[in-house]
Design a protein around this motif. Sequence first.
Motif, PDB file in Angstrom:
ATOM      1  N   SER A 179       0.839  -1.195   0.000  1.00 30.11           N
ATOM      2  CA  SER A 179       0.000   0.000   0.000  1.00 30.11           C
ATOM      3  C   SER A 179       0.878   1.250   0.000  1.00 30.11           C
ATOM      4  CB  SER A 179      -0.924   0.013   1.224  1.00 30.11           C
ATOM      5  OG  SER A 179      -1.748   1.168   1.217  1.00 30.11           O
ATOM      6  N   LEU A 180       0.671   2.113  -0.999  1.00 30.25           N
ATOM      7  CA  LEU A 180       1.349   3.404  -1.073  1.00 30.25           C
ATOM      8  C   LEU A 180       0.369   4.455  -0.557  1.00 30.25           C
ATOM      9  CD1 LEU A 180       3.693   5.242  -1.981  1.00 30.25           C
ATOM     10  CD2 LEU A 180       2.657   5.267  -4.263  1.00 30.25           C
ATOM     11  N   GLU A 181       0.742   5.171   0.503  1.00 30.01           N
ATOM     12  CA  GLU A 181      -0.168   6.115   1.143  1.00 30.01           C
ATOM     13  C   GLU A 181       0.403   7.527   1.063  1.00 30.01           C
ATOM     14  OE1 GLU A 181      -1.058   4.741   5.058  1.00 30.01           O
ATOM     15  OE2 GLU A 181      -2.054   2.923   4.324  1.00 30.01           O
ATOM     16  N   VAL A 182      -0.383   8.427   0.445  1.00 35.14           N
ATOM     17  CA  VAL A 182       0.017   9.823   0.250  1.00 35.14           C
ATOM     18  C   VAL A 182      -0.833  10.693   1.181  1.00 35.14           C
ATOM     19  CG1 VAL A 182       0.252  11.699  -1.403  1.00 35.14           C
ATOM     20  CG2 VAL A 182       0.635   9.336  -2.143  1.00 35.14           C
ATOM     21  N   PRO A 183      -0.226  11.411   2.121  1.00 27.31           N
ATOM     22  CA  PRO A 183      -0.999  12.190   3.095  1.00 27.31           C
ATOM     23  C   PRO A 183      -1.476  13.518   2.527  1.00 27.31           C
ATOM     24  CG  PRO A 183       1.327  12.482   3.500  1.00 27.31           C
ATOM     25  CD  PRO A 183       1.223  11.507   2.349  1.00 27.31           C
ATOM     26  N   ALA A 184      -2.167  14.287   3.366  1.00 32.28           N
ATOM     27  CA  ALA A 184      -2.579  15.643   3.000  1.00 32.28           C
ATOM     28  C   ALA A 184      -1.353  16.458   2.615  1.00 32.28           C
ATOM     29  CB  ALA A 184      -3.313  16.302   4.162  1.00 32.28           C
ATOM     30  N   LYS A 185      -1.537  17.404   1.711  1.00 34.98           N
ATOM     31  CA  LYS A 185      -0.522  18.358   1.264  1.00 34.98           C
ATOM     32  C   LYS A 185       0.466  17.784   0.260  1.00 34.98           C
ATOM     33  CE  LYS A 185       1.004  21.253   4.394  1.00 34.98           C
ATOM     34  NZ  LYS A 185       1.584  21.857   5.618  1.00 34.98           N
ATOM     35  N   LYS A 186       0.443  16.474   0.018  1.00 36.48           N
ATOM     36  CA  LYS A 186       1.437  15.841  -0.842  1.00 36.48           C
ATOM     37  C   LYS A 186       0.801  15.285  -2.114  1.00 36.48           C
ATOM     38  CE  LYS A 186       4.981  16.149   2.043  1.00 36.48           C
ATOM     39  NZ  LYS A 186       6.239  16.837   1.734  1.00 36.48           N
ATOM     40  N   ASP A 187       1.645  14.937  -3.088  1.00 33.24           N
ATOM     41  CA  ASP A 187       1.265  14.137  -4.245  1.00 33.24           C
ATOM     42  C   ASP A 187       2.476  13.294  -4.599  1.00 33.24           C
ATOM     43  OD1 ASP A 187       2.812  15.700  -6.477  1.00 33.24           O
ATOM     44  OD2 ASP A 187       1.668  17.227  -5.425  1.00 33.24           O
ATOM     45  N   TYR A 188       2.247  12.189  -5.305  1.00 33.89           N
ATOM     46  CA  TYR A 188       3.350  11.257  -5.531  1.00 33.89           C
ATOM     47  C   TYR A 188       3.031  10.373  -6.726  1.00 33.89           C
ATOM     48  CZ  TYR A 188       7.467   8.597  -4.041  1.00 33.89           C
ATOM     49  OH  TYR A 188       8.714   8.021  -3.962  1.00 33.89           O
ATOM     50  N   LYS A 189       4.104   9.855  -7.331  1.00 38.06           N
ATOM     51  CA  LYS A 189       3.963   9.045  -8.533  1.00 38.06           C
ATOM     52  C   LYS A 189       4.654   7.698  -8.312  1.00 38.06           C
ATOM     53  CE  LYS A 189       4.322  11.309 -12.333  1.00 38.06           C
ATOM     54  NZ  LYS A 189       4.844  12.102 -13.472  1.00 38.06           N
ATOM     55  N   ILE A 190       4.104   6.647  -8.922  1.00 43.05           N
ATOM     56  CA  ILE A 190       4.702   5.322  -8.840  1.00 43.05           C
ATOM     57  C   ILE A 190       4.691   4.670 -10.219  1.00 43.05           C
ATOM     58  CG2 ILE A 190       2.493   4.310  -8.107  1.00 43.05           C
ATOM     59  CD1 ILE A 190       4.118   2.157  -6.634  1.00 43.05           C
ATOM     60  N   LEU A 191       5.773   4.006 -10.561  1.00 41.22           N
ATOM     61  CA  LEU A 191       5.875   3.236 -11.789  1.00 41.22           C
ATOM     62  C   LEU A 191       5.713   1.765 -11.424  1.00 41.22           C
ATOM     63  CD1 LEU A 191       6.530   3.142 -14.846  1.00 41.22           C
ATOM     64  CD2 LEU A 191       8.942   2.920 -14.219  1.00 41.22           C
ATOM     65  N   LEU A 192       4.593   1.158 -11.823  1.00 40.27           N
ATOM     66  CA  LEU A 192       4.310  -0.234 -11.483  1.00 40.27           C
ATOM     67  C   LEU A 192       5.167  -1.187 -12.313  1.00 40.27           C
ATOM     68  CD1 LEU A 192       0.411  -0.057 -11.154  1.00 40.27           C
ATOM     69  CD2 LEU A 192       2.130   0.103  -9.339  1.00 40.27           C
ATOM     70  N   GLY A 193       5.154  -2.454 -11.899  1.00 36.17           N
ATOM     71  CA  GLY A 193       6.011  -3.439 -12.525  1.00 36.17           C
ATOM     72  C   GLY A 193       5.744  -3.665 -14.000  1.00 36.17           C
ATOM     73  N   ASP A 194       4.530  -3.386 -14.483  1.00 28.85           N
ATOM     74  CA  ASP A 194       4.198  -3.594 -15.903  1.00 28.85           C
ATOM     75  C   ASP A 194       4.454  -2.355 -16.746  1.00 28.85           C
ATOM     76  OD1 ASP A 194       2.164  -2.036 -14.825  1.00 28.85           O
ATOM     77  OD2 ASP A 194       0.655  -2.854 -16.176  1.00 28.85           O
ATOM     78  N   GLY A 195       4.938  -1.275 -16.127  1.00 33.41           N
ATOM     79  CA  GLY A 195       5.186  -0.034 -16.852  1.00 33.41           C
ATOM     80  C   GLY A 195       4.089   0.994 -16.698  1.00 33.41           C
ATOM     81  N   THR A 196       2.995   0.651 -16.037  1.00 36.61           N
ATOM     82  CA  THR A 196       1.912   1.604 -15.782  1.00 36.61           C
ATOM     83  C   THR A 196       2.378   2.679 -14.798  1.00 36.61           C
ATOM     84  OG1 THR A 196       0.125   0.046 -16.233  1.00 36.61           O
ATOM     85  CG2 THR A 196      -0.380   1.865 -14.739  1.00 36.61           C
ATOM     86  N   VAL A 197       2.017   3.941 -15.086  1.00 39.79           N
ATOM     87  CA  VAL A 197       2.365   5.062 -14.217  1.00 39.79           C
ATOM     88  C   VAL A 197       1.102   5.545 -13.508  1.00 39.79           C
ATOM     89  CG1 VAL A 197       3.344   7.384 -14.092  1.00 39.79           C
ATOM     90  CG2 VAL A 197       4.233   5.740 -15.754  1.00 39.79           C
ATOM     91  N   VAL A 198       1.180   5.694 -12.184  1.00 35.90           N
ATOM     92  CA  VAL A 198       0.043   6.165 -11.395  1.00 35.90           C
ATOM     93  C   VAL A 198       0.481   7.395 -10.603  1.00 35.90           C
ATOM     94  CG1 VAL A 198      -1.731   5.585  -9.705  1.00 35.90           C
ATOM     95  CG2 VAL A 198      -0.749   3.784 -11.154  1.00 35.90           C
ATOM     96  N   THR A 199      -0.253   8.494 -10.767  1.00 33.47           N
ATOM     97  CA  THR A 199       0.000   9.715 -10.010  1.00 33.47           C
ATOM     98  C   THR A 199      -1.104   9.877  -8.976  1.00 33.47           C
ATOM     99  OG1 THR A 199       0.999  10.749 -11.961  1.00 33.47           O
ATOM    100  CG2 THR A 199       0.392  12.195 -10.150  1.00 33.47           C
ATOM    101  N   LEU A 200      -0.716   9.962  -7.706  1.00 30.76           N
ATOM    102  CA  LEU A 200      -1.677  10.032  -6.609  1.00 30.76           C
ATOM    103  C   LEU A 200      -1.792  11.455  -6.084  1.00 30.76           C
ATOM    104  CD1 LEU A 200      -0.586   6.803  -4.728  1.00 30.76           C
ATOM    105  CD2 LEU A 200      -2.833   7.161  -5.744  1.00 30.76           C
ATOM    106  N   ASN A 201      -3.023  11.908  -5.888  1.00 31.03           N
ATOM    107  CA  ASN A 201      -3.300  13.204  -5.296  1.00 31.03           C
ATOM    108  C   ASN A 201      -3.190  13.106  -3.782  1.00 31.03           C
ATOM    109  OD1 ASN A 201      -4.054  15.871  -5.022  1.00 31.03           O
ATOM    110  ND2 ASN A 201      -5.988  15.674  -6.097  1.00 31.03           N
ATOM    111  N   SER A 202      -3.328  14.245  -3.098  1.00 26.74           N
ATOM    112  CA  SER A 202      -3.259  14.270  -1.637  1.00 26.74           C
ATOM    113  C   SER A 202      -4.342  13.398  -1.013  1.00 26.74           C
ATOM    114  CB  SER A 202      -3.423  15.705  -1.137  1.00 26.74           C
ATOM    115  OG  SER A 202      -2.485  16.568  -1.734  1.00 26.74           O
ATOM    116  N   SER A 203      -4.042  12.856   0.169  1.00 24.94           N
ATOM    117  CA  SER A 203      -4.984  12.029   0.929  1.00 24.94           C
ATOM    118  C   SER A 203      -5.520  10.877   0.074  1.00 24.94           C
ATOM    119  CB  SER A 203      -6.151  12.879   1.460  1.00 24.94           C
ATOM    120  OG  SER A 203      -5.677  13.912   2.291  1.00 24.94           O
ATOM    121  N   SER A 204      -4.613  10.176  -0.589  1.00 28.14           N
ATOM    122  CA  SER A 204      -4.987   9.067  -1.468  1.00 28.14           C
ATOM    123  C   SER A 204      -4.083   7.868  -1.195  1.00 28.14           C
ATOM    124  CB  SER A 204      -4.867   9.476  -2.943  1.00 28.14           C
ATOM    125  OG  SER A 204      -5.693  10.589  -3.236  1.00 28.14           O
ATOM    126  N   SER A 205      -4.537   6.692  -1.615  1.00 29.65           N
ATOM    127  CA  SER A 205      -3.731   5.482  -1.432  1.00 29.65           C
ATOM    128  C   SER A 205      -3.929   4.539  -2.614  1.00 29.65           C
ATOM    129  CB  SER A 205      -4.103   4.769  -0.129  1.00 29.65           C
ATOM    130  OG  SER A 205      -5.422   4.282  -0.172  1.00 29.65           O
TER     131      SER A 205
END
Length: 384
Positions: A179-205
């Motif tokens: 589980s990747l957990e992004v708190p308030a005030k932040k945003d973050y990106k992850i590159l999954l094992g298949d090459g998919t890119v996911v950008t997470l907004n604040s307060s998201s998982s």
Amino acid sequence: MEPDHNHIRQLYLQQLMDRLSEQEKLELEAAMEDPGIRQMCRDLDELYASPEMRELLRERPTSTRWNELMEVIMEREDEPVRYLTVRNLVAAATVLLVIGLGTWFLWVKPQQQFINYSAATEKAEKSYDIRLKLYSGEEVALTGPESNSSRLIGDVQLMSENKTLRYQQRPGGGSLWNSLEVPAKKDYKILLGDGTVVTLNSSSSLRFPFSFTGNTREVEVKGEAYFEVAKNAEKPFIVHTPNGDIRVLGTSFNVNTYEPGKTTTSLVEGSIKAVAGGKEVLLQPNQEASWKTGEPIVVQRFEASRALSWMDGVYFFEGANMKEIADVVDRWYDVKMVYDNPAIAEYKFDVKLDKSRPLEELLAVLKIAKGVNYRFEGNILHLQ
């Protein structure tokens, strides 16, 4: 040819200060033949009617910050401002000009204190670490002094850099979920094992496995995320939300589950299928599907520049009530809004919220445009 409103506005402001050349006067007179230009100039007359405003205009008539802040309430010249009277618009613009002139009132009246709740300034007493919770129960902080680093955790090499997590798993590694957990005030990106890119907004998982096994690629999202799915026709990509699923082969789309019991997915390119309550709806680019628990899926068109503006740190509200604005303030500034005056919750605004700017700029608009006063108690913002 459409008139250059910004240029004509500057000419008119120069005329108010008696600084026009003869050629510029002729240019302005010709432009005033346009009814829209005449109305704009009448509004400027009202805006700068007072001696105080004329004086401010003479000090810095072309402040860049003024132009930026005016967008908060005058975002599109070709559409009416639906919820502010001219008088309130003028008053709000006055306050924004004051802010744009280097917080003029703060210097003139030093006894007036403001608390800077900028989304870019974190309070030391509270942690805003982005965390990766591994299937083993171990937690890995992805922000802080070691945020740009490479670490071996079990059979996985984690590489975090520039607000992005990448990883490599050794052959034969497991497919248990993390589980990747992004708190308030932040945003973050992850590159999954298949090459998919996911950008997470604040307060998201995002829940995901390091390796996709079987005939599908499945993840689970809460909050808001933008997916750029790597194509694999033989292994569909499935996004689970609290209220239904989204099935894709290879595409780009946004998912929003912030509102309890509701999911909205907006398709940018490719095709996706929204699945909820035993029903399926196939979307085409520039369509979005929204559904609530126990209700049918509703499909409509959307404007990508607005729906995805959060990725640039901006939210556009159109006819939004205070609850909608408060939800974003909570996520982006970690400040809870409460209404000492219940009527405030129904006030409506067209407003642009910039994550990088101090919260008091928004509060200035609320105070002048609608007479909303405020006070802070820690992280609680009381609107009165």
